[in-house]
Design an enzyme around this catalytic site. Structure first.
Site, PDB file in Angstrom:
ATOM      1  N   GLU A 203      43.932  34.983  31.948  1.00 39.10           N
ATOM      2  CA  GLU A 203      43.407  36.067  31.111  1.00 39.10           C
ATOM      3  C   GLU A 203      44.551  36.768  30.413  1.00 39.10           C
ATOM      4  OE1 GLU A 203      40.864  39.065  32.930  1.00 39.10           O
ATOM      5  OE2 GLU A 203      39.795  37.529  34.062  1.00 39.10           O
TER       6      GLU A 203
ATOM      7  N   TYR B  90      47.541  42.294  31.202  1.00 41.43           N
ATOM      8  CA  TYR B  90      47.121  43.174  30.110  1.00 41.43           C
ATOM      9  C   TYR B  90      48.153  44.244  29.788  1.00 41.43           C
ATOM     10  CZ  TYR B  90      42.546  41.069  30.666  1.00 41.43           C
ATOM     11  OH  TYR B  90      41.525  40.154  30.725  1.00 41.43           O
TER      12      TYR B  90
ATOM     13  N   GLU C 206      41.298  38.247  40.363  1.00 42.88           N
ATOM     14  CA  GLU C 206      41.975  39.542  40.498  1.00 42.88           C
ATOM     15  C   GLU C 206      41.701  40.262  41.816  1.00 42.88           C
ATOM     16  OE1 GLU C 206      41.491  42.093  37.114  1.00 42.88           O
ATOM     17  OE2 GLU C 206      42.242  40.592  35.725  1.00 42.88           O
TER      18      GLU C 206
ATOM     19  N   ARG D 250      36.473  29.232  30.519  1.00 39.14           N
ATOM     20  CA  ARG D 250      36.468  29.719  31.902  1.00 39.14           C
ATOM     21  C   ARG D 250      35.326  30.730  32.061  1.00 39.14           C
ATOM     22  NH1 ARG D 250      39.955  34.473  34.294  1.00 39.14           N
ATOM     23  NH2 ARG D 250      39.134  34.395  36.382  1.00 39.14           N
TER      24      ARG D 250
ATOM     25  N   ASN E 153      46.762  36.770  35.263  1.00 34.46           N
ATOM     26  CA  ASN E 153      46.107  37.639  34.271  1.00 34.46           C
ATOM     27  C   ASN E 153      47.040  38.786  33.922  1.00 34.46           C
ATOM     28  OD1 ASN E 153      43.954  36.017  34.960  1.00 34.46           O
ATOM     29  ND2 ASN E 153      42.637  37.661  35.680  1.00 34.46           N
TER      30      ASN E 153
ATOM     31  N   HIS F  18      33.810  36.523  40.600  1.00 36.01           N
ATOM     32  CA  HIS F  18      34.354  37.494  39.642  1.00 36.01           C
ATOM     33  C   HIS F  18      33.625  38.823  39.860  1.00 36.01           C
ATOM     34  CE1 HIS F  18      36.666  37.716  35.619  1.00 36.01           C
ATOM     35  NE2 HIS F  18      36.297  38.945  35.907  1.00 36.01           N
TER      36      HIS F  18
END
Ligand SMILES: *[C@@H]1O[C@H](CO)[C@@H](O)[C@H](O)[C@H]1NC(C)=O
Ligand SMILES: *[C@@H]1O[C@H](CO)[C@@H](O)[C@H](O)[C@H]1NC(C)=O
Length: 504
Positions: A399, A328, A186, A96, A326, A141
């Protein structure tokens, strides 16, 4: 990491050896990701015009920890063959990456296509396909053409049309070979974080109004790009278009905080997702009421959250083929106590609209970035949240990854542990919670320009030597671990870890 810490991690891995024998379902795909500004470099060559990130890093280097920029970055513009080579070495199903809008369209508009830019992306796409790796393209992005920012960027509603025109160029040029598209990466980071801190991309600081203008325009831009594909290209190209949302889990501090946690999820993720993925469309009703009430109390005559027309609502509703996800980090959330100050406004510390405080649990380990605390259960809880909110939508994890300090080098056992523990939660989400997850993407394939952290934090499965003019890429231990996961469909850290390091 100190040697003893590696031993501790190794022992933990040993004890977990038998914990999980769950497998990813057949057809499940593994990939890795990067983005244009973070890896390409060549910021002013071959006809490319400046993006907001060129402007921000050049004009306000004090906003970047080491004062650096993506001027050269990993030089992927010239070293793209290396990127394909390592993606192939890892055995990735897909790679990606994102397109630099101002590289492909120097005027921002379709009146001029930059042939050098087009050739670069053609080479990358064709090179990946030659190796049997599927290219997945992120259209946007964060590196907006500066020219469009000068006209208001994401707070100007005309961006919906500008983005649609850009998407049309991408479908036309690459749609014959690219079958999975992510429109926008995002939106939460673009709008909620971006307009709150003012030190990101647009550089505009206006959490109260700017954030909500941005959210509506991002939603509509995505919807237009999806509809365009659906109407004019799907039949011919048979591809799919989704959007990638960043979510961090907001864990209620106590039972009393469950309601505020639920509203906070609506505020941070529902505002972006509900108009597209919910059955009824439009803004999530709970948070919509809160913002309207706050706006009235502040003396606004209408809500700071712009309304959808009926036509816009219909256009956005159902405009998806998959939910890009995504993850984290996480936070704990609670109501502000009487007499307590909200503190410095920051989307990772408080939510002013809800009078809520965000904290971290003392038990959570910390990665190298200041915002990054490790809570693997958070990914599973959020995957369930998406399912509970929007039904059995197909989720692609676009992600997930971990940051280390530059000095930790290539023996990144803590990154391996992060991947293992999060993959385990993904497996539990698939098998226990029956969440419809079809792919997983490691962030990132290579070390790169990590936005406001510059080059001071590292996310790469491959280490990049930024002192080397050729930007040599070297696999970290985590690259070998991830390769093993893909090959064996087994997330456990192999017993003889040192052997695997030598072998691969
Ligand atoms: C491009 O930028 C570099 C600095 O990153 C500068 O040295 C060089 O002169 C610029 N090239 C052109 C063609 O403007
Ligand atoms: C997952 O999503 C895909 C695409 O929408 C759909 O075809 C499939 O039936 C879903 N699977 C489950 C188990 O819901």
């Amino acid at each position: 990491m100190a040697p003893w810490a590696a031993v501790v991690v190794w022992l933990l891995a040993e004890s977990a050896w038998c914990a999980s024998h769950l497998k990813f379902p057949s057809g499940f795909k593994f990939g890795a990701a990067t983005s244009a500004y973070q890896v390409e470099g060549a910021w002013n060559t071959s006809g490319k015009t400046p993006s907001t990130w060129d402007t921000l890093t050049h004009n306000r280097p004090q906003l970047i920890t080491d004062g650096s920029s993506g001027d050269v970055a990993c030089d992927s513009y010239h070293q793209w063959k290396d990127d394909i080579q390592i993606a192939s070495e890892l055995g990735l199903d897909f790679y990606r990456f994102s397109i630099s809008w101002p590289r492909l369209m120097p005027t921002s508009f379709p009146d001029e296509i930059n042939e050098d830019g087009r050739r670069y992306y053609d080479n990358l796409i064709n090179g990946l396909l030659d190796k049997g790796i599927e290219p997945i393209i992120t259209m946007y992005h964060w590196d907006l053409p500066q020219r469009l920012q000068d006209h208001g960027g994401w707070s100007n509603p005309l961006i919906v049309e500008w983005f649609e025109e850009y998407a049309r160029v991408l479908y036309k040029l690459f749609g014959d070979r690219v079958k999975n598209w992510v429109t926008i990466n995002e939106p939460f980071t673009i709008c909620t974080i971006g307009y709150a801190i003012g030190a990101f991309s647009s550089g505009v600081h206006d959490p109260e109004v700017g954030t909500y203008l941005c959210i509506k325009n991002v939603v509509m831009a995505h919807a237009k790009a999806w509809r365009l594909y659906h109407k004019e290209y799907r039949k011919q190209f048979k591809g799919r278009v989704g959007i990638s949302h960043q979510l961090f889990y907001l864990h209620p501090t106590s039972e009393e905080d469950e309601e505020i946690a639920s509203l906070a999820h609506e505020h941070y993720y529902g505002l972006y997702s509900h108009p597209v993925f919910s059955k009824e469309g439009g803004w999530p009703p709970g948070i919509e009421k809160v913002i309207e009430k706050n706006s009235k109390m502040q003396g606004f005559t209408r809500s700071r959250l712009p309304a959808f027309t009926d036509e816009e609502k219909e256009l956005a509703k159902g405009a998806y083929d998959f939910y890009g996800f995504n993850y984290y980090t996480s936070r704990k959330i609670r109501r502000r106590r009487d007499g307590e100050s909200l503190g410095q406004l920051s989307p990772m510390r408080n939510i002013k609209e809800l009078d809520a405080i965000l904290e971290v649990d003392r038990g959570w380990d910390r990665a190298a970035c200041f915002w990054f605390y490790v809570y693997p259960e958070g990914i599973r809880k959020l995957l369930s949240w998406v399912k509970n909110q929007y039904g059995d939508v197909e989720i692609v994890i676009t992600e997930n990854g971990y940051s280390t300090k530059p000095e930790s080098g290539s023996n990144d056992y803590d990154r391996i542990k992060y991947y293992r523990d999060h993959l385990e939660q993904v497996l539990l989400a698939i098998h226990e919670d029956k969440v419809n997850i079809t792919g997983y993407t490691a962030w990132s394939l290579i070390d790169n320009f990590e936005w406001n952290d510059g080059y001071t934090t590292k996310f790469g499965l491959y280490e990049v030597n930024f002192d080397d003019p050729n930007r040599q890429r070297t696999p970290r231990a985590s690259a070998k671990y991830y390769k093993n996961v893909i090959q064996t469909n087994n997330i456990e850290i192999p017993k003889k870890f040192s052997t695997i390091t030598d072998e691969l």
